[in-house]
Scaffold this motif. Sequence first.
Motif, PDB file in Angstrom:
ATOM      1  N   VAL A   8       0.686  -1.198  -0.193  1.00 57.66           N
ATOM      2  CA  VAL A   8       0.014   0.170   0.304  1.00 57.66           C
ATOM      3  C   VAL A   8       0.725   0.819   0.156  1.00 57.66           C
ATOM      4  O   VAL A   8       1.329   1.465   0.842  1.00 57.66           O
ATOM      5  CB  VAL A   8      -1.009   0.326   1.157  1.00 57.66           C
ATOM      6  CG1 VAL A   8      -1.667   0.828   1.152  1.00 57.66           C
ATOM      7  CG2 VAL A   8      -1.681  -0.848   0.930  1.00 57.66           C
ATOM      8  N   PRO A   9       0.435   2.202  -1.142  1.00 55.26           N
ATOM      9  CA  PRO A   9       1.693   3.223  -1.139  1.00 55.26           C
ATOM     10  C   PRO A   9       2.341   4.079   0.614  1.00 55.26           C
ATOM     11  O   PRO A   9       0.495   4.873   0.560  1.00 55.26           O
ATOM     12  CB  PRO A   9       1.260   4.593  -1.681  1.00 55.26           C
ATOM     13  CG  PRO A   9      -0.028   3.564  -2.826  1.00 55.26           C
ATOM     14  CD  PRO A   9      -0.682   1.700  -1.695  1.00 55.26           C
ATOM     15  N   GLY A  10       3.263   3.941   0.987  1.00 59.42           N
ATOM     16  CA  GLY A  10       3.798   4.722   2.124  1.00 59.42           C
ATOM     17  C   GLY A  10       3.944   4.441   2.829  1.00 59.42           C
ATOM     18  O   GLY A  10       3.694   4.565   4.159  1.00 59.42           O
ATOM     19  N   THR A  11       2.681   2.725   2.736  1.00 60.87           N
ATOM     20  CA  THR A  11       3.312   2.050   3.816  1.00 60.87           C
ATOM     21  C   THR A  11       4.379   0.919   3.862  1.00 60.87           C
ATOM     22  O   THR A  11       4.696   0.684   2.400  1.00 60.87           O
ATOM     23  CB  THR A  11       1.805   1.961   4.502  1.00 60.87           C
ATOM     24  OG1 THR A  11       1.783   0.152   3.754  1.00 60.87           O
ATOM     25  CG2 THR A  11       1.231   2.372   4.395  1.00 60.87           C
ATOM     26  N   LYS A  18      -6.524  -9.278  -4.171  1.00 64.03           N
ATOM     27  CA  LYS A  18      -7.449  -8.781  -5.732  1.00 64.03           C
ATOM     28  C   LYS A  18      -6.700  -7.660  -6.592  1.00 64.03           C
ATOM     29  O   LYS A  18      -6.804  -7.406  -7.735  1.00 64.03           O
ATOM     30  CB  LYS A  18      -8.823  -7.880  -4.722  1.00 64.03           C
ATOM     31  CG  LYS A  18      -9.374  -7.674  -6.059  1.00 64.03           C
ATOM     32  CD  LYS A  18     -11.515  -7.007  -5.337  1.00 64.03           C
ATOM     33  CE  LYS A  18     -11.945  -6.515  -6.447  1.00 64.03           C
ATOM     34  NZ  LYS A  18     -13.405  -5.911  -5.935  1.00 64.03           N
ATOM     35  N   ILE A  19      -5.983  -6.821  -6.046  1.00 67.95           N
ATOM     36  CA  ILE A  19      -5.394  -5.726  -6.446  1.00 67.95           C
ATOM     37  C   ILE A  19      -4.209  -5.903  -6.969  1.00 67.95           C
ATOM     38  O   ILE A  19      -3.896  -5.772  -8.096  1.00 67.95           O
ATOM     39  CB  ILE A  19      -5.012  -4.216  -5.665  1.00 67.95           C
ATOM     40  CG1 ILE A  19      -4.209  -3.222  -6.121  1.00 67.95           C
ATOM     41  CG2 ILE A  19      -3.813  -4.915  -4.310  1.00 67.95           C
ATOM     42  CD1 ILE A  19      -6.270  -2.427  -7.619  1.00 67.95           C
ATOM     43  N   THR A  20      -3.237  -7.206  -6.355  1.00 65.78           N
ATOM     44  CA  THR A  20      -2.303  -7.874  -7.111  1.00 65.78           C
ATOM     45  C   THR A  20      -2.205  -8.354  -7.967  1.00 65.78           C
ATOM     46  O   THR A  20      -1.912  -8.474  -9.774  1.00 65.78           O
ATOM     47  CB  THR A  20      -1.155  -8.085  -6.007  1.00 65.78           C
ATOM     48  OG1 THR A  20      -2.713  -9.227  -5.060  1.00 65.78           O
ATOM     49  CG2 THR A  20      -0.377  -8.015  -5.163  1.00 65.78           C
ATOM     50  N   ARG A  21      -3.397  -8.800  -8.543  1.00 56.73           N
ATOM     51  CA  ARG A  21      -4.090  -9.741  -9.769  1.00 56.73           C
ATOM     52  C   ARG A  21      -4.926  -8.902 -10.431  1.00 56.73           C
ATOM     53  O   ARG A  21      -4.099  -9.490 -12.129  1.00 56.73           O
ATOM     54  CB  ARG A  21      -5.321 -10.757  -9.374  1.00 56.73           C
ATOM     55  CG  ARG A  21      -5.685 -11.560  -9.979  1.00 56.73           C
ATOM     56  CD  ARG A  21      -4.600 -13.321  -9.859  1.00 56.73           C
ATOM     57  NE  ARG A  21      -4.540 -12.919 -11.617  1.00 56.73           N
ATOM     58  CZ  ARG A  21      -3.628 -14.459 -12.173  1.00 56.73           C
ATOM     59  NH1 ARG A  21      -3.148 -15.274 -11.358  1.00 56.73           N
ATOM     60  NH2 ARG A  21      -4.494 -14.867 -13.631  1.00 56.73           N
ATOM     61  N   VAL A  64       0.788   0.920 -14.811  1.00 52.87           N
ATOM     62  CA  VAL A  64      -0.221   0.474 -14.477  1.00 52.87           C
ATOM     63  C   VAL A  64      -0.322   0.280 -13.515  1.00 52.87           C
ATOM     64  O   VAL A  64      -1.345   0.608 -12.504  1.00 52.87           O
ATOM     65  CB  VAL A  64       0.181  -1.059 -14.693  1.00 52.87           C
ATOM     66  CG1 VAL A  64      -0.373  -2.264 -13.693  1.00 52.87           C
ATOM     67  CG2 VAL A  64      -0.323  -1.145 -15.780  1.00 52.87           C
ATOM     68  N   LEU A  65       1.197   0.682 -12.519  1.00 56.40           N
ATOM     69  CA  LEU A  65       1.120   0.510 -10.171  1.00 56.40           C
ATOM     70  C   LEU A  65       0.609   1.952 -10.600  1.00 56.40           C
ATOM     71  O   LEU A  65       0.170   1.919  -9.276  1.00 56.40           O
ATOM     72  CB  LEU A  65       2.805   0.204 -10.134  1.00 56.40           C
ATOM     73  CG  LEU A  65       3.622  -0.703  -9.956  1.00 56.40           C
ATOM     74  CD1 LEU A  65       4.919  -0.634 -10.748  1.00 56.40           C
ATOM     75  CD2 LEU A  65       2.624  -2.058 -10.338  1.00 56.40           C
ATOM     76  N   GLU A  66       0.634   3.092 -11.202  1.00 57.18           N
ATOM     77  CA  GLU A  66       0.284   4.118 -10.840  1.00 57.18           C
ATOM     78  C   GLU A  66      -1.300   4.384 -10.669  1.00 57.18           C
ATOM     79  O   GLU A  66      -2.133   4.921 -10.081  1.00 57.18           O
ATOM     80  CB  GLU A  66       0.344   5.592 -11.911  1.00 57.18           C
ATOM     81  CG  GLU A  66       1.891   6.240 -11.559  1.00 57.18           C
ATOM     82  CD  GLU A  66       2.705   6.915 -13.309  1.00 57.18           C
ATOM     83  OE1 GLU A  66       1.537   6.815 -13.840  1.00 57.18           O
ATOM     84  OE2 GLU A  66       3.741   7.902 -12.054  1.00 57.18           O
ATOM     85  N   GLU A  67      -2.109   3.374 -11.595  1.00 57.90           N
ATOM     86  CA  GLU A  67      -3.396   3.220 -11.486  1.00 57.90           C
ATOM     87  C   GLU A  67      -3.304   2.353 -10.691  1.00 57.90           C
ATOM     88  O   GLU A  67      -4.775   2.721  -9.595  1.00 57.90           O
ATOM     89  CB  GLU A  67      -4.245   2.476 -13.107  1.00 57.90           C
ATOM     90  CG  GLU A  67      -5.459   2.792 -13.355  1.00 57.90           C
ATOM     91  CD  GLU A  67      -5.991   1.912 -14.299  1.00 57.90           C
ATOM     92  OE1 GLU A  67      -7.272   1.438 -13.985  1.00 57.90           O
ATOM     93  OE2 GLU A  67      -5.300   2.378 -15.287  1.00 57.90           O
ATOM     94  N   VAL A  72      -6.383   1.943  -4.762  1.00 58.47           N
ATOM     95  CA  VAL A  72      -5.817   0.684  -3.624  1.00 58.47           C
ATOM     96  C   VAL A  72      -6.241   2.558  -2.719  1.00 58.47           C
ATOM     97  O   VAL A  72      -6.649   2.526  -1.481  1.00 58.47           O
ATOM     98  CB  VAL A  72      -4.432   0.941  -2.644  1.00 58.47           C
ATOM     99  CG1 VAL A  72      -3.714   1.376  -1.989  1.00 58.47           C
ATOM    100  CG2 VAL A  72      -4.073  -1.027  -3.931  1.00 58.47           C
ATOM    101  N   ARG A  73      -6.636   3.635  -3.294  1.00 55.57           N
ATOM    102  CA  ARG A  73      -5.785   4.794  -2.169  1.00 55.57           C
ATOM    103  C   ARG A  73      -7.876   5.229  -2.532  1.00 55.57           C
ATOM    104  O   ARG A  73      -7.936   6.443  -1.376  1.00 55.57           O
ATOM    105  CB  ARG A  73      -5.443   6.001  -2.963  1.00 55.57           C
ATOM    106  CG  ARG A  73      -3.984   6.237  -2.364  1.00 55.57           C
ATOM    107  CD  ARG A  73      -3.390   7.202  -2.936  1.00 55.57           C
ATOM    108  NE  ARG A  73      -1.990   6.598  -3.144  1.00 55.57           N
ATOM    109  CZ  ARG A  73      -0.480   7.389  -3.478  1.00 55.57           C
ATOM    110  NH1 ARG A  73      -1.310   8.489  -3.353  1.00 55.57           N
ATOM    111  NH2 ARG A  73      -0.163   6.993  -3.409  1.00 55.57           N
ATOM    112  N   ARG A  74      -8.325   4.849  -2.698  1.00 54.77           N
ATOM    113  CA  ARG A  74     -10.207   5.354  -3.352  1.00 54.77           C
ATOM    114  C   ARG A  74     -10.420   4.434  -1.558  1.00 54.77           C
ATOM    115  O   ARG A  74     -10.607   3.295  -1.221  1.00 54.77           O
ATOM    116  CB  ARG A  74     -11.026   4.420  -4.739  1.00 54.77           C
ATOM    117  CG  ARG A  74     -10.109   5.389  -5.728  1.00 54.77           C
ATOM    118  CD  ARG A  74     -11.156   4.584  -6.829  1.00 54.77           C
ATOM    119  NE  ARG A  74     -10.291   5.160  -7.905  1.00 54.77           N
ATOM    120  CZ  ARG A  74     -10.458   4.972  -9.023  1.00 54.77           C
ATOM    121  NH1 ARG A  74     -10.997   3.376  -9.526  1.00 54.77           N
ATOM    122  NH2 ARG A  74      -9.808   4.834 -10.087  1.00 54.77           N
TER     123      ARG A  74
END
Length: 74
Positions: A8-11, A18-21, A64-67, A72-74
């Motif tokens: 997770v960004p910043g952690t 789900k998100i890694t898939r 892809v990683l930026e998207e 994740v931040r939503r």
Amino acid sequence: MLGMDLVVPGTRTLLDKKITRWIFDTLLAARRDRDDLQPEVRINPPLVISEEQAMEALATMKAVLEEASARVRR
């Protein structure tokens, strides 16, 4: 060959499955869209990869990683 843990960004908390898939599937689809590439995802560039090919692959991964980060931040 390179490997990475996606967090997770910043952690230091690993992303959920789900998100890694989604990241994997999106990168796989990006490779399939190129006629000259096999349908696979790996970070294992051949020793004969050109700088242009490496930069293109990194740009795709970055997008892809930026998207994924935005999702994740939503």
